[in-house]
Design a protein around this motif. Structure first.
Motif, PDB file in Angstrom:
ATOM      1  N   LEU A  86     -77.927 -67.354 -35.587  1.00 40.31           N
ATOM      2  CA  LEU A  86     -79.127 -66.746 -36.564  1.00 40.31           C
ATOM      3  C   LEU A  86     -80.228 -67.687 -36.736  1.00 40.31           C
ATOM      4  CD1 LEU A  86     -76.460 -65.807 -39.097  1.00 40.31           C
ATOM      5  CD2 LEU A  86     -77.597 -64.376 -37.860  1.00 40.31           C
ATOM      6  N   LYS A  87     -79.863 -69.045 -36.520  1.00 40.29           N
ATOM      7  CA  LYS A  87     -80.903 -69.747 -36.342  1.00 40.29           C
ATOM      8  C   LYS A  87     -81.891 -69.801 -35.101  1.00 40.29           C
ATOM      9  CE  LYS A  87     -79.000 -73.162 -39.522  1.00 40.29           C
ATOM     10  NZ  LYS A  87     -78.475 -74.595 -39.804  1.00 40.29           N
ATOM     11  N   LEU A  88     -81.369 -69.370 -34.223  1.00 40.86           N
ATOM     12  CA  LEU A  88     -82.137 -69.262 -32.793  1.00 40.86           C
ATOM     13  C   LEU A  88     -82.855 -68.220 -33.058  1.00 40.86           C
ATOM     14  CD1 LEU A  88     -82.444 -70.467 -30.116  1.00 40.86           C
ATOM     15  CD2 LEU A  88     -80.567 -69.180 -29.214  1.00 40.86           C
ATOM     16  N   VAL A  89     -82.195 -66.921 -33.700  1.00 42.04           N
ATOM     17  CA  VAL A  89     -82.948 -65.683 -33.677  1.00 42.04           C
ATOM     18  C   VAL A  89     -84.283 -66.041 -34.470  1.00 42.04           C
ATOM     19  CG1 VAL A  89     -83.125 -63.353 -34.852  1.00 42.04           C
ATOM     20  CG2 VAL A  89     -81.154 -64.442 -33.619  1.00 42.04           C
ATOM     21  N   VAL A  90     -84.063 -66.738 -35.769  1.00 40.58           N
ATOM     22  CA  VAL A  90     -85.308 -67.052 -36.536  1.00 40.58           C
ATOM     23  C   VAL A  90     -86.409 -67.588 -35.768  1.00 40.58           C
ATOM     24  CG1 VAL A  90     -86.331 -68.293 -38.444  1.00 40.58           C
ATOM     25  CG2 VAL A  90     -83.894 -67.160 -38.799  1.00 40.58           C
ATOM     26  N   VAL A 146     -81.790 -61.472 -40.990  1.00 42.43           N
ATOM     27  CA  VAL A 146     -81.237 -62.642 -40.579  1.00 42.43           C
ATOM     28  C   VAL A 146     -81.106 -63.561 -41.598  1.00 42.43           C
ATOM     29  CG1 VAL A 146     -81.316 -64.523 -38.792  1.00 42.43           C
ATOM     30  CG2 VAL A 146     -82.139 -62.075 -38.195  1.00 42.43           C
ATOM     31  N   LEU A 147     -82.132 -63.868 -42.687  1.00 45.52           N
ATOM     32  CA  LEU A 147     -81.989 -64.824 -43.578  1.00 45.52           C
ATOM     33  C   LEU A 147     -80.796 -64.468 -44.516  1.00 45.52           C
ATOM     34  CD1 LEU A 147     -85.700 -65.314 -44.529  1.00 45.52           C
ATOM     35  CD2 LEU A 147     -84.216 -66.880 -43.330  1.00 45.52           C
ATOM     36  N   MET A 148     -80.732 -63.184 -44.699  1.00 41.59           N
ATOM     37  CA  MET A 148     -79.221 -62.685 -45.616  1.00 41.59           C
ATOM     38  C   MET A 148     -78.165 -63.251 -45.178  1.00 41.59           C
ATOM     39  SD  MET A 148     -80.876 -59.332 -46.968  1.00 41.59           S
ATOM     40  CE  MET A 148     -79.059 -58.398 -47.066  1.00 41.59           C
ATOM     41  N   GLN A 149     -78.065 -63.164 -43.615  1.00 40.12           N
ATOM     42  CA  GLN A 149     -76.729 -63.368 -42.961  1.00 40.12           C
ATOM     43  C   GLN A 149     -76.723 -65.284 -42.942  1.00 40.12           C
ATOM     44  OE1 GLN A 149     -74.647 -61.198 -42.295  1.00 40.12           O
ATOM     45  NE2 GLN A 149     -76.432 -59.753 -43.157  1.00 40.12           N
ATOM     46  N   ILE A 150     -77.800 -65.847 -42.878  1.00 41.84           N
ATOM     47  CA  ILE A 150     -77.546 -67.239 -42.826  1.00 41.84           C
ATOM     48  C   ILE A 150     -77.349 -67.576 -44.389  1.00 41.84           C
ATOM     49  CG2 ILE A 150     -79.321 -69.475 -42.963  1.00 41.84           C
ATOM     50  CD1 ILE A 150     -81.109 -68.141 -40.955  1.00 41.84           C
TER      51      ILE A 150
END
Lengths: 299, 294
Positions: A39-43, A278-282
């Motif tokens: 997820l961080k990589l996606v951001v 993505v932030l919601m998942q993080i």
């Protein structure tokens, strides 16, 4: 010049096999620490985009602030780049001063590309002068569909030259190229002409990035790398809205090109609403509780 | 009763699934619970919903809520009446289910179905009236027309009553949705299949998908995720005591959710008039006051 252009020989694409292979990436189970890292990589790979007629300097400023600090704690990287129309580049330059977030601008008469080559190249030159680090160009789909492949090559080459130090991303607008064979050929032409990245779509037509289309383009990149040793980046854009989709794309990149491409230098998502999902998942990973986008800033 | 002819065919049994977003998906967890009749005979394997099913249901409810609240109160009223019609037309099945599965006497089963139908129609009548009754114009010392009116809270999770499989569910759900909330009902008692039967009634009542979602499973398993979910605006809690109330309250306070604990009526008599009141609508509305210059 155009008459002398030798159309590259590319393998034909087996549509059924490509669709099936792409569907397989949706079956990977990415959980816990791998998911958190993914997820961080996606951001860090997101080209946070606003390409609307109603864009204002205020909206671009807001977008840039979101790019610098996506969420209100430090456990989250900044995005890869901010992607705007050329007139908004100076606003982004000002807002992103002192960060390593790139400024991408769509040029060459985005999204239609319907202008003379001189006008389009001129727009690129001016946009780079304004401070854009990356240029997203569109190819002339009309010319491609009319079989003028040499013209596409010359166009991309001319724009690449006009880019100077700026990176060039070539938008194929795959939704308008219709067939996988066309997409494969267009990818190869763009790469041959000097594209640093190839990109699926403008986000302005009905069919945007899909997994199979991205796979066809990734395979073109792979085959080109095998032959020449030169790496080319990939940017799917349009229609990628959820973290789950994004993680599937990462699985596809890893299994098609390998770890070297799992970096914002070589892979980007063109998206606007993806970031909040993505932030919601993080946040779900961090707090253990399901999140709501009402707690996040818009765009 | 005439002697049954020898059957030449296999019976087709119903698969009881969840009700999420106007669809009947299986639980994503693949887990199930075995439901038996009051005498211990097998009824069916029932979905044992997980936190992810709850998450999906909240997404569906969120999507449906604004459209539902945007309907005219009169239209919501009509849909309530339609629910009553649909339940009436399927009343034999519910009476049989209450008797065979839950061990009701025939009289009690008929009474519960009657009360459930009447309650739907009764709340339907309130759809375009509770705003008039609970809203107000306020006398203010300035040249303004000042008025207050109730609006729905949003997405409400309902930990449904553990008794009266049909009437308990209707009693808990109707006052929540009549005002324009969307609801996720979590059903945890011995006759969960009846709740899913009721979902079929909702499904053919012109009720937009996602306004009511019904999950079956173990309440304590998902409790933390229900009370901590940041996209849930309120929690209606039935049949919870002591520690359970405390943990829901603590988690919910973190995201400032509206929580209401309902006292279970004596001997769980949901047909009692105390279980039906316009005041049941109030815990999950927000009062908005507007100042209009004159």
């Amino acid at each position: 010049m155009a008459n002398e252009y030798v159309v590259p020989r590319v393998p034909t694409v087996d549509r059924v096999a490509a669709d099936e292979r792409a569907a397989k990436f949706a079956t990977r189970s990415i959980k816990t620490t791998a998911k958190a890292a993914g997820l961080k990589l996606v951001v860090s790979m997101i080209d946070l985009t606003t390409l609307e007629g109603q864009d204002t300097p205020g909206k671009v400023r807001m977008l840039c602030r979101k790019a610098r600090r996506p969420i209100n704690h430090d456990d989250c990287p900044t995005v890869g780049a901010v992607c705007v129309y050329p007139p908004m580049v100076p606003v982004a330059v000002e807002e992103l001063k002192g960060t390593d977030i790139n400024i991408a601008a769509v040029a060459t008469y985005f999204p239609s590309g319907q202008a003379t080559l001189e006008e389009r190249v001129d727009e690129v030159r001016r946009t780079v002068e304004l401070g854009a680090d990356e240029i997203d160009m569109v190819i002339s789909r009309g010319a491609f569909l009319a079989g003028e492949y040499g013209r596409i090559f010359d166009e991309v080459a001319a724009v690449k030259e006009a880019c100077g130090k700026a990176h060039l991303k070539v938008i194929l607008e795959t939704g308008e190229l219709k067939t996988y064979d066309n997409i494969r050929l267009a990818s190869q032409i763009a790469i041959d002409a000097g594209a640093d990245f190839i990109k699926t779509s403008t986000g302005k037509v009905a069919v945007n990035a899909t997994m199979p289309i991205t796979l066809v383009m990734l395979e073109t990149i792979r085959d080109h790398f095998m032959k020449t040793g030169k790496m080319v980046g990939m940017k799917p854009a349009g229609g990628i809205r959820t973290a789950k989709q994004a993680l599937r794309y990462l699985a596809m990149v890893k299994e098609t090109l390998g770890d070297a491409w799992l970096s914002p230098d070589w892979f980007r998502f063109g998206a606007s609403s993806l970031l909040n999902d993505v932030l919601m998942q993080i946040e779900k990973q961090r707090t253990g509780r399901y999140h709501s986008d009402r707690y996040l800033s818009i765009s | 009763m005439a002697k049954k002819a020898k059957r030449e065919r296999l019976d087709i049994y119903k698969t009881f699934k969840l009700y999420i977003g106007g669809r009947f998906p299986r639980t994503e967890s693949g887990r199930y619970l075995t439901e038996t009749t009051h005498k211990g005979a097998f009824v069916a394997n029932i979905c044992r919903a997980s936190r992810k099913d709850f998450r999906d249901a909240v997404v569906a409810a969120r999507k449906a809520q604004s459209g539902w609240a945007g309907r005219t109160p009169f239209n919501r009223s009509q849909i309530f009446y339609r629910m009553g019609e649909m339940l009436e037309s399927r009343r034999d099945g519910f009476e049989r289910a209450l008797q065979e599965r839950a061990g009701y006497s025939e009289k009690k089963a008929v009474a519960e179905v009657d009360a459930a139908i009447d309650r739907l129609v009764w709340y339907g009548g309130w759809a375009d009236k509770f705003i008039q009754v609970f809203g107000n114009t306020n006398p203010v010392a300035s040249p303004h027309f000042n008025f207050t009116m109730p609006e729905p809270t949003g997405v409400v999770a309902s930990l449904a009553p553990r008794s009266a499989p049909l009437l308990g569910l209707v009693t808990s759900m109707a006052p929540l949705i009549v005002s324009g909330n969307a609801v996720v009902c979590f059903v945890d008692h011995d006759h969960r299949s009846i709740a899913i039967d009721f979902a079929e009634v909702l499904h053919c009542s012109d009720l937009p998908g996602g306004v009511v979602n019904i999950l079956t499973g173990h309440r304590d398993e998902v409790l933390g995720h229900v009370s901590g979910h940041r996209d849930v605006d309120g929690i209606a809690v039935f049949d919870a005591e002591g520690d359970e109330r405390r943990s829901i309250g603590l988690e919910a306070a973190d995201t400032v959710k509206r929580v209401h604990f309902y006292d279970t009526p004596d001997k769980a008599d949901w047909s009692d008039s105390a279980a039906q009141s316009p005041y049941w609508i109030l815990p999950f509305v927000e009062f908005k006051t507007a100042w209009h210059p004159m």
